[in-house]
Each structure stands twice: as C-alpha cells, then as structure tokens.
Design an enzyme around this catalytic site. Structure first.
Site, mmCIF file in Angstrom:
data_model
loop_
_atom_site.group_PDB
_atom_site.id
_atom_site.type_symbol
_atom_site.label_atom_id
_atom_site.label_comp_id
_atom_site.label_asym_id
_atom_site.label_seq_id
_atom_site.Cartn_x
_atom_site.Cartn_y
_atom_site.Cartn_z
ATOM 1 C CD GLU A 73 33.513 40.791 35.140
ATOM 2 O OE1 GLU A 73 34.655 41.393 35.157
ATOM 3 O OE2 GLU A 73 33.082 40.139 36.305
ATOM 4 N N GLY A 95 41.138 34.825 36.608
ATOM 5 C CA GLY A 95 41.811 34.811 37.501
ATOM 6 C C GLY A 95 42.675 36.194 37.432
HETATM 7 C C1 LIG Z 1 30.540 36.066 44.163
HETATM 8 C C2 LIG Z 1 31.857 36.600 43.602
HETATM 9 C C3 LIG Z 1 32.425 36.035 42.662
HETATM 10 C C4 LIG Z 1 33.808 36.611 42.302
HETATM 11 N N1 LIG Z 1 34.029 36.088 41.106
HETATM 12 C C5 LIG Z 1 35.486 36.478 40.538
HETATM 13 C C6 LIG Z 1 36.262 35.807 39.707
HETATM 14 O O1 LIG Z 1 35.688 34.987 39.028
HETATM 15 N N2 LIG Z 1 37.484 36.310 39.376
HETATM 16 C C7 LIG Z 1 37.835 37.227 39.875
HETATM 17 O O2 LIG Z 1 39.070 37.769 39.662
HETATM 18 N N3 LIG Z 1 37.435 38.204 41.085
HETATM 19 C C8 LIG Z 1 36.175 37.581 41.538
HETATM 20 N N4 LIG Z 1 35.642 38.107 42.588
HETATM 21 C C9 LIG Z 1 36.128 39.193 43.090
HETATM 22 C C10 LIG Z 1 35.774 40.505 43.047
HETATM 23 O O3 LIG Z 1 35.911 41.259 41.907
HETATM 24 C C11 LIG Z 1 35.994 41.383 44.183
HETATM 25 O O4 LIG Z 1 35.727 40.837 45.346
HETATM 26 C C12 LIG Z 1 35.841 42.774 44.154
HETATM 27 O O5 LIG Z 1 36.524 43.464 43.119
HETATM 28 C C13 LIG Z 1 36.034 43.481 45.530
HETATM 29 O O6 LIG Z 1 37.272 43.546 45.929
HETATM 30 P P1 LIG Z 1 37.832 42.820 47.398
HETATM 31 O O7 LIG Z 1 36.905 41.778 47.425
HETATM 32 O O8 LIG Z 1 39.133 42.783 47.640
HETATM 33 O O9 LIG Z 1 37.394 43.960 48.279
HETATM 34 P P2 LIG Z 1 38.215 45.384 48.551
HETATM 35 O O10 LIG Z 1 38.890 45.735 47.456
HETATM 36 O O11 LIG Z 1 39.307 44.858 49.853
HETATM 37 O O12 LIG Z 1 37.192 46.300 49.310
HETATM 38 C C14 LIG Z 1 36.652 46.148 50.465
HETATM 39 C C15 LIG Z 1 35.826 47.492 50.940
HETATM 40 O O13 LIG Z 1 36.431 48.651 50.641
HETATM 41 C C16 LIG Z 1 35.878 49.369 49.552
HETATM 42 N N5 LIG Z 1 36.709 50.092 48.756
HETATM 43 C C17 LIG Z 1 38.004 49.547 48.450
HETATM 44 N N6 LIG Z 1 38.774 50.314 47.491
HETATM 45 C C18 LIG Z 1 38.065 51.689 47.612
HETATM 46 C C19 LIG Z 1 38.055 52.954 47.056
HETATM 47 N N7 LIG Z 1 39.060 53.376 46.296
HETATM 48 N N8 LIG Z 1 36.948 53.675 47.475
HETATM 49 C C20 LIG Z 1 35.917 53.396 47.999
HETATM 50 N N9 LIG Z 1 35.638 52.182 48.682
HETATM 51 C C21 LIG Z 1 36.787 51.248 48.594
HETATM 52 C C22 LIG Z 1 35.190 48.378 48.729
HETATM 53 O O14 LIG Z 1 34.083 49.103 48.046
HETATM 54 C C23 LIG Z 1 34.492 47.352 49.684
HETATM 55 O O15 LIG Z 1 33.331 48.003 50.319
HETATM 56 C C24 LIG Z 1 34.350 37.345 43.007
HETATM 57 C C25 LIG Z 1 33.715 38.174 43.886
HETATM 58 C C26 LIG Z 1 32.391 37.792 44.462
HETATM 59 C C27 LIG Z 1 31.845 38.140 45.623
#
Ligand SMILES: Cc1cc2nc3c(=O)[nH]c(=O)nc-3n(C[C@H](O)[C@H](O)[C@H](O)COP(=O)(O)OP(=O)(O)OC[C@H]3O[C@@H](n4cnc5c(N)ncnc54)[C@H](O)[C@@H]3O)c2cc1C
Lengths: 307, 377
Positions: free
Chosen positions: B239, B122
C-alpha cells in the site's frame, strides 16, 4: 532504465571516501579550522593525483569520466567538509589551465559569489568564469582586495571593492556545488542519528523521543529527495533540472545542519562540535553560483516555456 | 546511473501509447464524483479493457520499470487511475498472491484482474487507527467458520465492494500483535451493515461497517490463524510502497496547467507566487526522480517494495497539498467555487497526510526502521 550506481561508480565513491577519511579525518579538519581554512597544498596535490580535478578531462591526461562521477566525488568532499576552492580548481582543469588538473596550483573563482572571493590569499590565480570562457587574473592584479572576517572558519573571504559581478551560472559549477551540499546533508543526518542513539536523557536515548525522531526522519527525507534530484541532473545535464537540484540540495544541507544542531542541544552550540562548520558552509554554498530565488525563477521559466 | 530506457522498454511504451490512443475514446463518459455505483462501473470497465489487452497484471507481475512506464503513459494520456480497483489490485491482490494458497489465488485473483470483483480494506476501527494492532473486532471459531462481530471505519468503497480484506482478533489473551488474523469477507454476507460517512469534500467515499455475527469460512483465511499481523505488514508495504507512484505524473501535469492559468490571469507577474510555482516544479521533478530511483532499486532487489515508500509518501503528501494551496492562490476567490477545477482536488488532497498511515506514523517508521532509532511511546 537502471537509475542505480554502477559497480564502478560505487568503487569510485568508496575510494574517495577512503582517501578523505585517511587524509582529512577529524584531526585534519580541526587543524584546518585552526589555520583559518588555509588550503593544504600537499593534500591538494594528492587530490590532483587521485584525479579529483582531472576527472572529466579526456583520457589523454585526464580520467575520462563524466558529470555523474564528478558529482559522486564532490558529494564525498562535502561529506568530509573538505576545504578549498574545489569547484573552481576543477573548472580550471576542465578549461585546461596549467597546474589545475594535477593539483599543483590552486584556482579560485571571482564570479561565483557577488563581490566576495573565497580562498583569495591562498590561490595562485583567480578565474573569472563566464559560461565556458575563463579570464585568469593574479592576486597581485587585485591589490584592492581586502580580507573579510569570514563567518565560515573554513572559507576565508576577500572583498574586491567595486566587485566582480556574479556571472550567469555555469551548469556544472552549480551541480557540483549542489553535490557538496548533498554530502553535507547526508553527513549531518548521520551525525544527528548517531548522537540521538548515544545521548541519554530521562533514562533513555533521546532518539526514543518522538520530537527528536521526527527531526531525524525529516532530515533523511530531505537528503534522499535531494539525492535523486542531484544524481538525475548529473545524468540529464538539463539546466533547469540542475537548478532544481541545487535548490533542493541547498535546503537539505542548511536545514539538515540546523536540525542536527538542535538534536545536539547545548553541545550543538559549541565551537567544539562540527555542526556549525556544516551550517556555515551550507549557508555560503547556498549563495554560490545560484541562489534559491534564482533557481525558483529558472524552474518557473521552465514551467512557462513548456506551455 | 542511467535514465534512458532500453529498446524493449521503449517498445512497450510505444505499443501502450498506440493502444491508449485507440482505446481511451471507447471508454464511456466519466460519472459524477458523487455517483459511486457509476464510478465502480467506470473503473471496472477500464480494468476489463486493460485485461483484454493484456495489461491486467501490470501492477503485479510486470518488471518494475514496465509498471513505471505504464503509470506514466496512462497518466499522460488522461486514462483513469485504478479507482475502485485500488485495494484489490494494489494491496489485497498482491497479498493473496504472496501469502494465499493455490486455491485462494485461483479463486480471487482472476476476478480482480478482469475487473469483475472489487475489494475494500477493513483494517481501521473506531478505537484502532494509528494503533492498528489494538483492533477489537472479534472472530470466534464455530466449526468451519469464523463468526465475526465488531465494527470497522473509514472503509473506502465499502458500498460498492464485493470482498473485504478484514483484520480480526482471534486470540484475546495473546499480546496485541499476536492475536490477529487476516480474512477475506464477502460483502454480501448476512450481518454486515454499511453506513456511508460523508467526507469533508461532501461525498461518501468511505463508510462505517457494522459486523454482527458474520460467518466467514475458515477456508477464506489468508495465512495462519493469529499470524495476521505479519500478513498485514506485507499488505501495508504494498500500500505504501507503490500506490502513489502514478500520481506524481498527474501533479506535474496539473502544475503545467496551473502555470498556464497564472499566465492567463496575471498572477504569474507576482514574483512570490511565480517562485512558489517554480519551487513546486523542482519538487515534483525530484519526486519523479526519486520514484525512478526506488523503482530501479526494487528492480534490483525484486519482490516486495522497500521501506523507501515511506520516504516518498512523506514528501509527496505534503507537496501535493502545497500544490493545491498554490492553485487556490492562482484562482483567488474562484477557489471557493466547487465546480472550478482543482477545488475538489484541494479538498481530497487533505487526506494524503492521514490515509495509509499519517505523516507522524511514517516519520516513526523512517526513524525506527531506516535510521535504527529506538522504538518509543
Ligand atoms: C480518505 C481516507 C480513506 C481511508 N480508507 C481506509 C480504508 O479503506 N480502510 C481502512 O482500514 N482505513 C482507511 N482509512 C483510515 C486511515 O488508515 C486512518 O485514518 C489512519 O491510519 C489514522 O488513524 P486515525 O484516523 O484513527 O487517527 P488517529 O490514530 O486517532 O490519529 C490522530 C492524530 O494523532 C496522531 N498520532 C496517533 N498516534 C501517534 C503516534 N504514535 N505518534 C505520533 N502521532 C500519533 C496522528 O498522526 C494524528 O495526527 C482511510 C482514511 C482516510 C482519511
């Protein structure tokens, strides 16, 4: 399994780097450019004395090391952009041709690049390499050879009308060329990163801008993947693995130089910056011994034959 | 540079291979992709079998080379991958082992190894993804407990997990990285609501979690209060550093199957496609060598996996997507049949450049922490 460099290998790598830093630094490099890439005979003999060409000859008369060590040495040569028919002379030494091992003679190869011969006018002999067999010819035997305006200022080229066909690739030649590409990729990565730290725009180093940062990160990734492939191929000596290593090293060198040029901005487009020298040589090496298309076919073949 | 394995390592491999040959047929049938409770049961049964045979801790305490052999052999034999045990085995567990107290280690680690307890992660929140440190789920101290309120998102396996490695904010005044704490939250505590999210693959492999005054004992905090970001970095290095290694072997196997399919249906005669397969072969071969390189390196340095994991993840995640896109070329229109092999894998591969830190974030990490470029916005 311990897939790391041994202490001896690290020492060898450092030794070659130091030799080249001392004897082929920036001034010598630019002097070589000004002289149309002509081979420095004195340096050639020093390389011979240091074991550059005789590395893989048995200990009587040679250094008695293997392909992994040769790869480390050629990587440094690629990093320094050392000019001359290094791989061809190394192969001539492996084939026992007199004057190759000690660097007293310069050998080029007519079967590594379709129709074109690098360093033709500079060489004492031209070797046609087919597998392990070698045929030696002399520049005077090839009176029809014509000088070509070479795109790479460090690699003068001659065209032999009627051409010498490219030979089926010899594995060690392919791999040593890949090692040079690896060294070049590592160098352009370092160069780009340094420039990105030094050059300032909008009140900050350009390396703080993500577009620049990500170019640099990708350069490193390509280099490190190519490194793993090249080193492993040197250890296994498996031909398909060697072909794959060449493919990835070519990509790392060519794209690394292009990205470095981009990071350099306008400066990158100048004759003064060394970036173009890396790019032109990388393009040329990518055509030598084994092209991307050929390497991909070999890999596909390996896939199919494993079925 | 030596790619041969020692006699001891080969011995380990031989014994493992023998055990796999006997044990895999005893495993119950694999449940369908949408049956999450069934998958939990299947994954934990496998973990229990490994534990009973003495392989329970292979992800933790074994020398890196042994772990590499383990991953290679289990994959080649077609054994299940960690599945629902992923978080517990590959990052919560190692984090507790590194940062937890003796009591915490005794309480949490054995059940993970035995397959009795499943963990989830989480970390992410609706407004804290890549910018994880801006998380807002609050934990307020009340006697011996923290009272946690907020929400989490994308929590994989949340529906079937027993424990959650949870990041909460314990100091709202401090700079954002300094007010975070790492807690172990029991998933059956009152106040937790899990709402499955449907993925683009049609399944519900992750979920939203709503936390309404959930009480977590202070004793279940790992590391000090407000020191959670440092603990998190330990978790993330596990991880990213080691979690994907075994899958390279799987990709190489898939590529072989793909070549066979291409030969069978004639697409192999298309030189563009054939060469694309050839290039992928070079790619996965190199990625396997890079894995061996990284493993040898960590064998030398010991302990927490290095930052080279980011280099690997960047390249691997893209290569894997390219693999399944190529599979679709081989399949032609059949690539739209969800029951065909590789179709579901193609969809799940889309998450590889996002989960565990997007490719953009990995490039930032490589550029800033390996290459030393300045931190930017
Ligand atoms: C299949 C799957 C399983 C997952 N399982 C878990 C889990 O078990 N527990 C958990 O805690 N999380 C989990 N996640 C979450 C995952 O860690 C996040 O989706 C990921 O870190 C990206 O965050 P976000 O989805 O909020 O995207 P955002 O941070 O909103 O990013 C959106 C876009 O903006 C870009 N972006 C954002 N910030 C920057 C920056 N500084 N520079 C350049 N580009 C940027 C990103 O690269 C992306 O293209 C999972 C995700 C997936 C897809």
């Amino acid at each position: 399994m311990d897939f790391q460099l041994t202490d001896d290998q690290r020492a060898l790598q450092r030794g070659v780097w130091e030799l080249l830093a001392g004897r082929f630094g920036r001034d010598a490099l630019r002097a070589a450019v000004d002289h149309g890439g002509k081979v420095d005979r004195k340096l050639w003999r020093e390389l011979g004395e240091a074991g550059f060409f005789s590395l893989r000859l048995p200990e009587e008369g040679g250094v008695g090391l293997g392909l992994p060590e040769a790869v480390l040495v050629f990587e440094e040569a690629g990093r320094a952009l050392l000019n001359g028919p290094l791989v061809a002379t190394h192969l001539a030494a492996c084939g026992g041709l007199p004057g190759a091992a000690d660097g007293t003679r310069v050998f080029t190869c007519a079967t590594q690049l379709r129709g074109l011969v690098p360093h033709f006018a500079d060489s004492d002999a031209v070797v046609d390499i087919h597998g392990t067999s070698m045929r030696v010819r002399y520049p005077k035997d090839l009176p029809s050879a014509r000088s070509v305006r070479s795109m790479d200022p460090l690699t003068p080229l001659h065209r032999i009308p009627g051409g010498t066909p490219k030979a089926p690739p010899r594995p060690d030649a392919v791999l040593l060329t890949a090692a040079e590409q690896l060294g070049s990729a590592a160098r352009t990565t370092e160069t780009a990163v340094q420039y990105a730290k030094d050059r300032r725009q909008f009140g900050q180093p350009i390396g703080g801008f993500q577009a620049v940062k990500h170019l640099c990160a990708q350069m490193l990734v390509r280099t490190e993947v190519a490194r793993a492939a090249v080193y492993a191929a040197a250890v296994t000596e498996d031909f398909a693995e060697i072909a794959g290593a060449k493919l990835l090293a070519d990509e790392a060198a060519v794209r690394g130089a292009r990205d470095c040029l981009q990071v350099y901005g306008g400066m990158g487009f100048t004759w003064e910056a060394d970036v173009h020298l890396h790019l032109k040589r990388a393009w040329l090496r990518a055509q030598m011994w084994l092209t991307a298309a050929e390497a991909e076919e070999i890999q596909a073949e390996a896939l199919a034959s494993a079925l | 540079m030596d790619l041969t394995y020692t006699a001891e390592e080969e011995d380990f491999r031989a014994r493992l291979r023998e055990w796999l040959a006997v044990s895999l047929p005893k495993l119950p049938a694999k449940p369908g992709p949408l049956d999450w409770p069934g998958r939990r049961a299947y994954d934990t049964t496998w973990q229990r079998m490994l534990y009973d045979a003495g392989y329970g801790e292979v992800h933790w305490d074994a020398p890196p080379t042994q772990r590499l052999i383990f991953l290679e052999e289990t994959e080649l034999a077609g054994a299940p991958y960690v599945g629902a045990n992923f978080v517990g085995l590959l990052h919560a567990g190692p984090t507790i082992a590194a940062e937890g107290t003796a009591e915490q280690r005794a309480r949490w680690l054995p059940p993970v190894l035995r397959g009795d307890e499943v963990w989830c992660q989480g970390f992410s929140e609706p407004d804290a993804g890549s910018d994880l440190a801006s998380l807002r789920t609050r934990a307020v101290r009340d006697g011996d407990s923290y009272v946690v309120t907020g929400s989490k998102i994308w929590t994989s396996h949340a529906e079937v997990a027993d424990w959650c490695e949870l990041l909460v904010r314990t100091d709202t005044e401090a700079p954002k990285h300094r007010g975070i704490t790492w807690l172990a939250m029991p998933m059956d505590a009152p106040g937790i609501t899990v709402r499955p999210l449907r993925t683009l693959a049609g399944s519900a492999e992750f979920a939203e979690m709503f936390l309404d005054e959930v009480r977590v004992p202070v004793a279940d905090r790992v590391g000090r209060e407000n020191d959670g970001w440092r603990v998190t970095m330990v978790t993330l290095s596990f991880e990213r550093g080691t979690a994907f290694v075994g899958e390279v072997v799987a990709c190489r196997r898939t590529l072989g199957e793909l070549a066979a399919a291409a030969r069978a249906n004639g697409t192999w005669d298309d030189p563009v496609l054939r060469r694309r397969l050839g290039r992928l072969n070079a790619e996965f071969r190199a990625l396997w060598r890079l894995t061996q390189w990284n493993v040898s390196e960590s064998q030398m340095t010991g302990g927490v996996p290095g930052i080279g994991g980011s280099v690997f993840k960047l390249r691997y995640s893209h290569a894997r997507q390219e693999l399944y896109d190529t599979a679709a070329e081989v399949l032609g229109p059949d690539a739209f049949d969800l029951d065909r092999e590789w179709t579901a894998d193609r969809l799940s591969s889309l998450s590889y450049t996002i989960a565990a830190g997007t490719s953009q974030i990995q490039r930032n990490i490589v550029a800033e922490r390996i290459l030393g470029l300045p931190k930017g916005r």
